[in-house]
Design a protein around this motif. Structure first.
Motif, mmCIF file in Angstrom:
data_model
loop_
_atom_site.group_PDB
_atom_site.id
_atom_site.type_symbol
_atom_site.label_atom_id
_atom_site.label_comp_id
_atom_site.label_asym_id
_atom_site.label_seq_id
_atom_site.Cartn_x
_atom_site.Cartn_y
_atom_site.Cartn_z
ATOM 1 N N THR A 176 0.869 -1.176 0.000
ATOM 2 C CA THR A 176 0.000 0.000 0.000
ATOM 3 C C THR A 176 0.911 1.233 0.000
ATOM 4 O OG1 THR A 176 -0.014 0.196 2.410
ATOM 5 C CG2 THR A 176 -1.703 -1.225 1.425
ATOM 6 N N ALA A 177 0.308 2.414 -0.118
ATOM 7 C CA ALA A 177 1.114 3.644 -0.218
ATOM 8 C C ALA A 177 2.046 3.809 0.981
ATOM 9 C CB ALA A 177 0.190 4.845 -0.351
ATOM 10 N N ILE A 178 1.504 3.633 2.182
ATOM 11 C CA ILE A 178 2.365 3.848 3.370
ATOM 12 C C ILE A 178 3.461 2.793 3.427
ATOM 13 C CG2 ILE A 178 0.793 2.599 4.968
ATOM 14 C CD1 ILE A 178 2.715 5.699 6.037
ATOM 15 N N GLN A 179 3.132 1.564 3.026
ATOM 16 C CA GLN A 179 4.159 0.509 3.012
ATOM 17 C C GLN A 179 5.223 0.822 1.964
ATOM 18 O OE1 GLN A 179 1.643 -2.908 2.323
ATOM 19 N NE2 GLN A 179 0.717 -2.743 4.370
ATOM 20 N N ASP A 180 4.759 1.256 0.793
ATOM 21 C CA ASP A 180 5.669 1.567 -0.308
ATOM 22 C C ASP A 180 6.663 2.656 0.101
ATOM 23 O OD1 ASP A 180 6.430 1.173 -3.005
ATOM 24 O OD2 ASP A 180 5.421 3.041 -3.567
ATOM 25 N N LYS A 181 6.142 3.642 0.836
ATOM 26 C CA LYS A 181 7.001 4.778 1.187
ATOM 27 C C LYS A 181 7.818 4.531 2.449
ATOM 28 C CE LYS A 181 3.981 8.127 -1.017
ATOM 29 N NZ LYS A 181 2.911 9.075 -0.835
ATOM 30 N N ALA A 182 7.300 3.709 3.357
ATOM 31 C CA ALA A 182 7.969 3.592 4.666
ATOM 32 C C ALA A 182 8.935 2.411 4.771
ATOM 33 C CB ALA A 182 6.924 3.506 5.773
ATOM 34 N N ILE A 183 8.593 1.279 4.150
ATOM 35 C CA ILE A 183 9.376 0.057 4.424
ATOM 36 C C ILE A 183 10.862 0.241 4.092
ATOM 37 C CG2 ILE A 183 9.723 -2.370 3.738
ATOM 38 C CD1 ILE A 183 6.673 -2.680 3.674
ATOM 39 N N ALA A 184 11.144 0.806 2.916
ATOM 40 C CA ALA A 184 12.545 0.955 2.508
ATOM 41 C C ALA A 184 13.292 1.870 3.489
ATOM 42 C CB ALA A 184 12.618 1.512 1.095
ATOM 43 N N GLU A 185 12.647 2.944 3.911
ATOM 44 C CA GLU A 185 13.293 3.886 4.841
ATOM 45 C C GLU A 185 13.537 3.218 6.199
ATOM 46 O OE1 GLU A 185 14.237 6.681 3.721
ATOM 47 O OE2 GLU A 185 12.807 7.474 2.259
ATOM 48 N N ILE A 186 12.559 2.452 6.650
ATOM 49 C CA ILE A 186 12.722 1.798 7.962
ATOM 50 C C ILE A 186 13.834 0.754 7.875
ATOM 51 C CG2 ILE A 186 11.574 0.472 9.793
ATOM 52 C CD1 ILE A 186 8.891 1.723 8.843
#
Ligand code: AMP
Length: 435
Positions: A87-97
């Motif tokens: 999802t959008a939040i996963q797409d944007k957050a997972i790599a950064e985390i």
């Protein structure tokens, strides 16, 4: 190997007092004592037609789950859950985390934010079983929902969690802590309690998630959160998720987050899928009677009714049961197991009416709610938006109805109404008194 949170002896804490949970206004009413009350929300704000094209614009992710350098078994567990693309939040957050960054995620429930923080954190623990993770959430139900999702993702990986929530058996939780775990998921009050009793030590815990941070602050958990974060090492990864970005959230993040990446995802206006209207009730009219006449309608398939006080909610639930509807209730005066069971029965469509305080307004992912009914007007407009967000989910259209005016009969003696209901069995659950 299981990690463990056991506390080193001798480091007691001073108490941080917590003000009461839902007494205060959310956002606008803050700091004004009785604050901004529902009766002052302009009625016109409760009326709105769902937009014709209510399908969210499909998000095109830049990542696939298979792209991430995460454990293969974890990938298998993700696809077993049926998640095909982020999802959008996963797409944007997972790599950064995964890169170890601190995050401020502006995302509400329903966006997939739980997996956005669980997937990279679980991977971190798989790669180093000494890692420990603390996840704080405002309500017991949300903490338990996160724990359930954790278990799905952690299947076969040899990493374990403990749910440390108020209301749950303290002894059982202490046993879980003694057995050892890598991930602690809990509500701030109970976490603090067990820290003070010497059962939780956070000196080695370098990962923390503050889920629904705005709600936790609104519930008066700020001192507990600061106390808990203060017991963790300076060097840690902090992930903060919040639906709104208030001054208090900014202050909290300035104190505890390092160069956080801000991620905002708003797929659609929460309420654009929801037909909203008011039910005007004459001053002499009995609201419960009006509600009864709505609930017997065929299209009221799965109904979440909100009241303001714990007593009022319990009374309404009992009154509806006496009228022949099958309902369950959820509020702060119920035992934790009673709350969980009520939610389960409602989620699984075993009972189609849930009467609740605002404890159920946020965070909970309940499929297919056809109607949200505000039997009592919420304290603030933000509360209203969260309440109605329980329907119209996953691109389905929902309906929200808000009662305006009317009175509630002090004692509803409508037990003779049993059998008037066309669509709900006349048997009340557990003899009408749900435990
Ligand atoms: P949450 O915002 O974490 O409460 O998630 C809302 C709902 O979306 C839950 O039912 C999740 O199981 C579901 N969900 C989360 N991520 C995905 C995904 N990538 N694909 C499909 N469903 C998802």
């Amino acid at each position: 190997m299981r990690g463990n949170f056991n506390k080193r002896p001798g480091s007691g804490f001073n108490s941080g007092s917590r003000s009461s949970a839902y007494g205060r206004g959310f956002g606008r009413g803050g700091g004004r004592g009785r604050g901004f009350t529902g009766s002052r929300i302009d009625e016109s704000k409760f009326i709105n037609k769902a937009t014709a094209n209510n399908k969210a614009v499909e998000y095109a992710p830049t990542h696939e789950f298979s792209d991430y350098a995460i454990d293969q078994q974890l990938k298998n567990n993700i696809s077993e859950k049926g998640y095909v693309k982020p999802t959008a939040i996963q797409d944007k957050a997972i790599a950064e985390i995964l890169e170890g960054k601190d995050i401020i995620g502006m995302a509400d429930t329903g966006t997939g934010k739980t997996a956005a923080f669980l997937i990279p954190l679980i991977d971190k623990v798989i790669k180093n079983k000494k890692e420990k993770v603390l996840i704080m959430a405002p309500t017991r139900e949300l903490a338990l929902q996160i724990n359930a999702e954790f278990r799905d993702f952690a299947k076969g990986l040899g990493i374990y969690s403990a749910a440390i929530v108020g209301g749950g058996g303290m002894r059982e939780q202490i046993m879980q802590l003694r057995r050892g775990c890598n991930v602690l998921i809990g509500t701030p009050g109970r976490l603090k309690d067990l820290m003070e009793r010497g059962h939780i030590g956070l000196a080695e815990c370098r990962n923390v998630v503050l889920d629904e941070a705005d709600r936790m602050l609104d519930m008066g958990f700020i001192n507990d959160i600061k106390l808990i974060l203060g017991k963790m090492p300076q060097e840690k990864q902090v992930l903060l998720f919040s639906a709104t970005l208030s001054r208090e959230i900014e202050t909290l993040s300035q104190s505890f987050l390092k160069n956080p990446i801000k991620i905002e995802t708003k797929l659609r206006d929460t309420s654009s899928n929801v037909d909203q209207d008011i039910i005007r009730v004459g001053m002499a009219e009995d609201k419960t009677e009006v509600l009864h006449n709505l609930l017997i309608k065929e299209n009221f398939k799965k109904v979440l009714i909100f009241g303001t006080t714990k007593m009022g909610v319990e009374r309404l639930s009992n009154n509806l049961n006496a009228r022949g509807f099958k309902t369950v209730s959820i509020h702060g005066d119920k035992t934790q197991s009673g709350r969980q069971l009520a939610l389960k029965l409602f989620k699984e469509n075993k009972i189609n009416i849930l009467v609740a305080t605002d404890v159920a307004a946020r965070g909970l992912d309940i499929p297919e709610v056809s109607h949200v009914i505000n039997f009592e007007i919420p304290k603030t407009f933000e509360d209203y938006v969260h309440r109605i967000g329980r329907t119209g989910r996953a691109d389905k259209k929902g309906t929200a109805l808000t009662f305006v005016g009317g009175k509630t009969a002090a004692k509803d003696s409508a037990s003779s109404g049993a059998g008037r209901s066309r669509h709900f069995s006349s048997r009340s659950f557990g003899g009408g008194k749900y435990r």
